[in-house]
Motif scaffolding. Structure first.
Motif, PDB file in Angstrom:
ATOM      1  N   ILE A  79     -10.820   1.309 -11.598  1.00  0.00           N
ATOM      2  CA  ILE A  79      -9.921   0.731 -12.598  1.00  0.00           C
ATOM      3  C   ILE A  79      -9.079  -0.378 -11.983  1.00  0.00           C
ATOM      4  N   LEU A  80      -8.541  -0.135 -10.802  1.00  0.00           N
ATOM      5  CA  LEU A  80      -7.703  -1.137 -10.140  1.00  0.00           C
ATOM      6  C   LEU A  80      -8.499  -2.408  -9.833  1.00  0.00           C
ATOM      7  N   ALA A  81      -9.802  -2.262  -9.636  1.00  0.00           N
ATOM      8  CA  ALA A  81     -10.645  -3.418  -9.313  1.00  0.00           C
ATOM      9  C   ALA A  81     -10.972  -4.269 -10.534  1.00  0.00           C
ATOM     10  N   THR A  82     -10.647  -3.787 -11.743  1.00  0.00           N
ATOM     11  CA  THR A  82     -10.990  -4.537 -12.955  1.00  0.00           C
ATOM     12  C   THR A  82      -9.985  -5.640 -13.278  1.00  0.00           C
ATOM     13  N   GLY A  83      -8.846  -5.655 -12.611  1.00  0.00           N
ATOM     14  CA  GLY A  83      -7.816  -6.638 -12.918  1.00  0.00           C
ATOM     15  C   GLY A  83      -8.013  -7.957 -12.206  1.00  0.00           C
ATOM     16  N   ALA A 124       1.385 -10.288 -14.738  1.00  0.00           N
ATOM     17  CA  ALA A 124       2.466 -10.877 -13.943  1.00  0.00           C
ATOM     18  C   ALA A 124       1.975 -11.962 -12.995  1.00  0.00           C
ATOM     19  N   GLY A 125       0.670 -12.030 -12.757  1.00  0.00           N
ATOM     20  CA  GLY A 125       0.138 -13.027 -11.825  1.00  0.00           C
ATOM     21  C   GLY A 125       0.183 -12.600 -10.376  1.00  0.00           C
ATOM     22  N   VAL A 126       0.122 -11.292 -10.134  1.00  0.00           N
ATOM     23  CA  VAL A 126       0.119 -10.765  -8.767  1.00  0.00           C
ATOM     24  C   VAL A 126      -1.203 -11.122  -8.084  1.00  0.00           C
ATOM     25  N   ASP A 127      -1.126 -11.505  -6.810  1.00  0.00           N
ATOM     26  CA  ASP A 127      -2.328 -11.917  -6.088  1.00  0.00           C
ATOM     27  C   ASP A 127      -3.180 -10.743  -5.617  1.00  0.00           C
ATOM     28  N   ARG A 128      -2.505  -9.681  -5.111  1.00  0.00           N
ATOM     29  CA  ARG A 128      -3.254  -8.611  -4.470  1.00  0.00           C
ATOM     30  C   ARG A 128      -2.706  -7.239  -4.856  1.00  0.00           C
ATOM     31  N   ILE A 129      -3.592  -6.254  -4.850  1.00  0.00           N
ATOM     32  CA  ILE A 129      -3.233  -4.850  -4.925  1.00  0.00           C
ATOM     33  C   ILE A 129      -3.801  -4.175  -3.688  1.00  0.00           C
ATOM     34  N   ILE A 130      -3.004  -3.329  -3.066  1.00  0.00           N
ATOM     35  CA  ILE A 130      -3.473  -2.535  -1.928  1.00  0.00           C
ATOM     36  C   ILE A 130      -3.367  -1.066  -2.328  1.00  0.00           C
ATOM     37  N   TYR A 131      -4.480  -0.375  -2.253  1.00  0.00           N
ATOM     38  CA  TYR A 131      -4.584   1.002  -2.736  1.00  0.00           C
ATOM     39  C   TYR A 131      -4.989   1.932  -1.602  1.00  0.00           C
ATOM     40  N   LEU A 132      -4.285   3.051  -1.473  1.00  0.00           N
ATOM     41  CA  LEU A 132      -4.636   4.074  -0.496  1.00  0.00           C
ATOM     42  C   LEU A 132      -5.410   5.167  -1.208  1.00  0.00           C
ATOM     43  N   GLY A 133      -6.721   5.214  -0.976  1.00  0.00           N
ATOM     44  CA  GLY A 133      -7.591   6.156  -1.656  1.00  0.00           C
ATOM     45  C   GLY A 133      -8.116   7.229  -0.725  1.00  0.00           C
ATOM     46  N   GLY A 134      -9.191   7.885  -1.163  1.00  0.00           N
ATOM     47  CA  GLY A 134      -9.716   9.033  -0.433  1.00  0.00           C
ATOM     48  C   GLY A 134     -11.014   8.738   0.276  1.00  0.00           C
ATOM     49  N   ASP A 142      -4.025  10.062 -14.169  1.00  0.00           N
ATOM     50  CA  ASP A 142      -4.367   9.087 -13.132  1.00  0.00           C
ATOM     51  C   ASP A 142      -4.991   7.836 -13.745  1.00  0.00           C
ATOM     52  N   ARG A 143      -5.892   8.065 -14.709  1.00  0.00           N
ATOM     53  CA  ARG A 143      -6.588   6.958 -15.369  1.00  0.00           C
ATOM     54  C   ARG A 143      -5.591   6.054 -16.105  1.00  0.00           C
ATOM     55  N   ASN A 144      -4.690   6.657 -16.858  1.00  0.00           N
ATOM     56  CA  ASN A 144      -3.723   5.880 -17.627  1.00  0.00           C
ATOM     57  C   ASN A 144      -2.742   5.129 -16.724  1.00  0.00           C
ATOM     58  N   CYS A 145      -2.300   5.803 -15.674  1.00  0.00           N
ATOM     59  CA  CYS A 145      -1.364   5.155 -14.749  1.00  0.00           C
ATOM     60  C   CYS A 145      -2.005   3.937 -14.086  1.00  0.00           C
ATOM     61  N   ALA A 146      -3.236   4.106 -13.630  1.00  0.00           N
ATOM     62  CA  ALA A 146      -3.924   3.002 -12.959  1.00  0.00           C
ATOM     63  C   ALA A 146      -4.148   1.836 -13.917  1.00  0.00           C
ATOM     64  N   GLN A 147      -4.518   2.148 -15.156  1.00  0.00           N
ATOM     65  CA  GLN A 147      -4.758   1.085 -16.128  1.00  0.00           C
ATOM     66  C   GLN A 147      -3.473   0.342 -16.460  1.00  0.00           C
ATOM     67  N   ASN A 148      -2.383   1.079 -16.667  1.00  0.00           N
ATOM     68  CA  ASN A 148      -1.097   0.432 -16.949  1.00  0.00           C
ATOM     69  C   ASN A 148      -0.652  -0.446 -15.785  1.00  0.00           C
ATOM     70  N   PHE A 149      -0.877   0.047 -14.576  1.00  0.00           N
ATOM     71  CA  PHE A 149      -0.475  -0.685 -13.376  1.00  0.00           C
ATOM     72  C   PHE A 149      -1.252  -1.988 -13.236  1.00  0.00           C
ATOM     73  N   VAL A 150      -2.587  -1.909 -13.348  1.00  0.00           N
ATOM     74  CA  VAL A 150      -3.393  -3.103 -13.130  1.00  0.00           C
ATOM     75  C   VAL A 150      -3.209  -4.103 -14.262  1.00  0.00           C
ATOM     76  N   ASP A 151      -3.000  -3.622 -15.488  1.00  0.00           N
ATOM     77  CA  ASP A 151      -2.746  -4.539 -16.603  1.00  0.00           C
ATOM     78  C   ASP A 151      -1.446  -5.314 -16.387  1.00  0.00           C
ATOM     79  N   THR A 152      -0.416  -4.607 -15.927  1.00  0.00           N
ATOM     80  CA  THR A 152       0.874  -5.256 -15.697  1.00  0.00           C
ATOM     81  C   THR A 152       0.794  -6.225 -14.524  1.00  0.00           C
ATOM     82  N   ALA A 153       0.090  -5.833 -13.476  1.00  0.00           N
ATOM     83  CA  ALA A 153      -0.068  -6.711 -12.320  1.00  0.00           C
ATOM     84  C   ALA A 153      -0.811  -7.982 -12.697  1.00  0.00           C
TER      85      ALA A 153
END
Length: 331
Positions: free
Chosen positions: A132-136, A101-111, A87-98
Motif C-alpha cells: 500500500i505504501l508503495a502505491t503513492g 502533501a508532496g512528500v519525496d520519500r517514505i521509509i518503512y520498517l517492515g518484517g 493496518d490497511r486503513n492506516c497505511a492508505q490514509n498515510f500514503v494518501d496524505t503524504a
C-alpha cells in the motif's frame, strides 16, 4: 532535511527522533495524545490519528513546506481482532496524505521473511502495508527486520521473561527455526542512514545482526547473560493454540500478542540480500552485546534518556516485525 516520525513515542520511534536531531534534521512527531508526550527539544509535535485522515495533513509540513521524508513505524502487533483492516486503513490514509502533501520519500520498517504462502498472518499484514505504501507518489524505502533486541521490544521481553524464569522448557520443534536478531541501535542507524543515502529510495532492503541463531540458541544465550543455563526438551507436536496458552502462562504477554508471536516462529527470518551495506555502513552489534544492553535497560530504565513517554503497547516480533505501536495509535 525535514522528517516526520509516526510511532514517535514507541520502541523504535523514541530512539529514532534523537538520532535524527543529532544529525541536524528537523523533526515532526505525530502522536495520538500530545499532552502525554514530552518531546526532545526542537521537535514539532502534531496530534493526530492514522485512522482519522482529516487529522493528518498538519504533520506533513513544516512552516508551509512539505517534509522531505515520512517514517512509518506503526503496526497492530497486539491490537486484537481486525488488526489487518486497521493496518490497511492506516497505511492508505498515510500514503494518501503524504502524496497530497508532496512528500519525496517514505521509509518503512517492515518484517523480515521470505515471500511465500506460509507466512504468518502478521507478516502477511506487514507485506500488505508495504504494498500500500508503495502505491503513492513518494519513493518508498523498506527495511525488513526480524527480532529487534532492546528494552521495550515485545518479542525480546518475552524471550527475556522465558529465559529469566524457566531453567527447563518443553517446546515444539519451532525452537530450531533460524532467526537473525538485530540490536535496536543498529536498526536506528539503518533508518537514519537510508535517509542520507538517496540511492536507497524506491528500494527494499533486509537488515540483521551479525549472528544467525535458532530460537533455542537465542533463549540459551539470553539466559546465560543472566548467569544461568537452560535445558530445552523438544516435543513433536504442540499446536499454536497450546503454545500461545503456554506463553501467556509463563510470561505477561497478552493473548493476541502471544498468538502472533507463536505464529511467526514457523518462519525462517534471516537476511538473504545484504545490498544495504552498499549504501549504509553499520558496525553490527553482536547478539550477546545487544542482549546485555537490553537487560541493563530493563533493570535500570532510568538510565535511558530516550524512553517512551507513554506506555508501550507492541513491538518488533519473531514474526518478522520491527515495529512498536498499534495502528492508529502513534503513542
Amino acid at each position: 532535511m525535514r522528517a516526520l516520525v509516526t510511532g514517535a513515542t514507541g520502541f523504535v520511534g523514541s530512539r529514532l527522533i534523537p538520532a535524527l536531531l543529532e544529525q541536524g534534521h528537523e523533526v515532526v512527531a505525530l502522536v495520538r495524545d500530545a499532552d502525554s508526550y514530552a518531546p526532545p527539544a526542537g521537535v514539532r509535535v502534531v496530534e493526530g490519528d492514522l485512522l482519522e485522515p482529516d487529522t493528518l495533513p498538519p504533520a506533513f509540513e513544516i512552516d508551509g513546506d512539505p517534509v522531505d521524508v515520512a517514517y512509518y513505524l506503526v503496526h497492530s502487533m497486539d491490537g486484537g481482532p481486525g488488526y489487518e483492516e486497521r493496518d490497511r486503513n492506516c497505511a492508505q490514509n498515510f500514503v494518501d496524505t503524504a502524496s497530497a502533501a508532496g512528500v519525496d520519500r517514505i521509509i518503512y520498517l517492515g518484517g523480515l521473511g521470505e515471500d511465500r504462502e506460509a507466512l504468518s498472518e502478521h507478516l502477511k499484514s506487514r507485506r500488505e502495508v508495504e504494498r500500500i505504501l508503495a502505491t503513492g507518489d513518494p519513493a518508498l524505502t523498506t527495511l525488513r527486520a526480524a527480532i529487534i533486541v532492546g528494552a521495550g521490544s515485545a518479542s525480546f521481553e518475552v524471550i527475556y521473561g522465558l529465559a529469566s524464569r524457566l531453567p527447563v522448557m518443553t517446546t515444539p520443534k519451532w525452537v530450531d527455526t533460524l532467526c537473525q536478531p538485530i540490536a535496536i541501535d543498529d536498526v536506528v542507524e539503518y533508518l537514519v542512514g537510508t535517509l542520507d543515502a538517496p540511492a536507497t529510495a524506491g528500494e527494499t532492503f533486509e537488515i540483521g545482526g551479525p549472528n544467525v541463531l535458532t530460537y533455542a540458541e537465542i533463549l540459551r544465550r539470553t539466559r546465560h547473560q543472566l548467569g544461568h543455563t537452560l535445558r530445552i526438551v523438544r516435543v513433536p507436536v504442540l499446536s499454536p493454540e497450546l503454545s500461545a496458552k503456554w506463553l501467556r502462562l509463563v510470561t505477561d504477554v497478552n493473548p493476541y500478542l502471544a498468538r502472533s508471536l507463536v505464529e511467526g516462529l514457523r518462519n525462517t527470518v534471516i537476511v538473504e540480500d545484504d545490498r544495504i551495506h552498499d549504501h549504509v555502513s553499520v558496525d553490527q552489534t553482536p547478539f550477546e552485546v545487544a542482549v546485555a544492553r537490553a537487560i541493563d535497560e530493563l533493570k535500570h530504565p532510568e538510565r535511558r534518556t530516550d524512553a517512551p513517554q507513554t506506555p508501550r503497547t507492541g513491538n518488533g516480533s519473531p514474526a518478522g516485525s520491527g515495529d512498536e505501536t498499534p495502528a492508529g495509535k502513534q503513542s
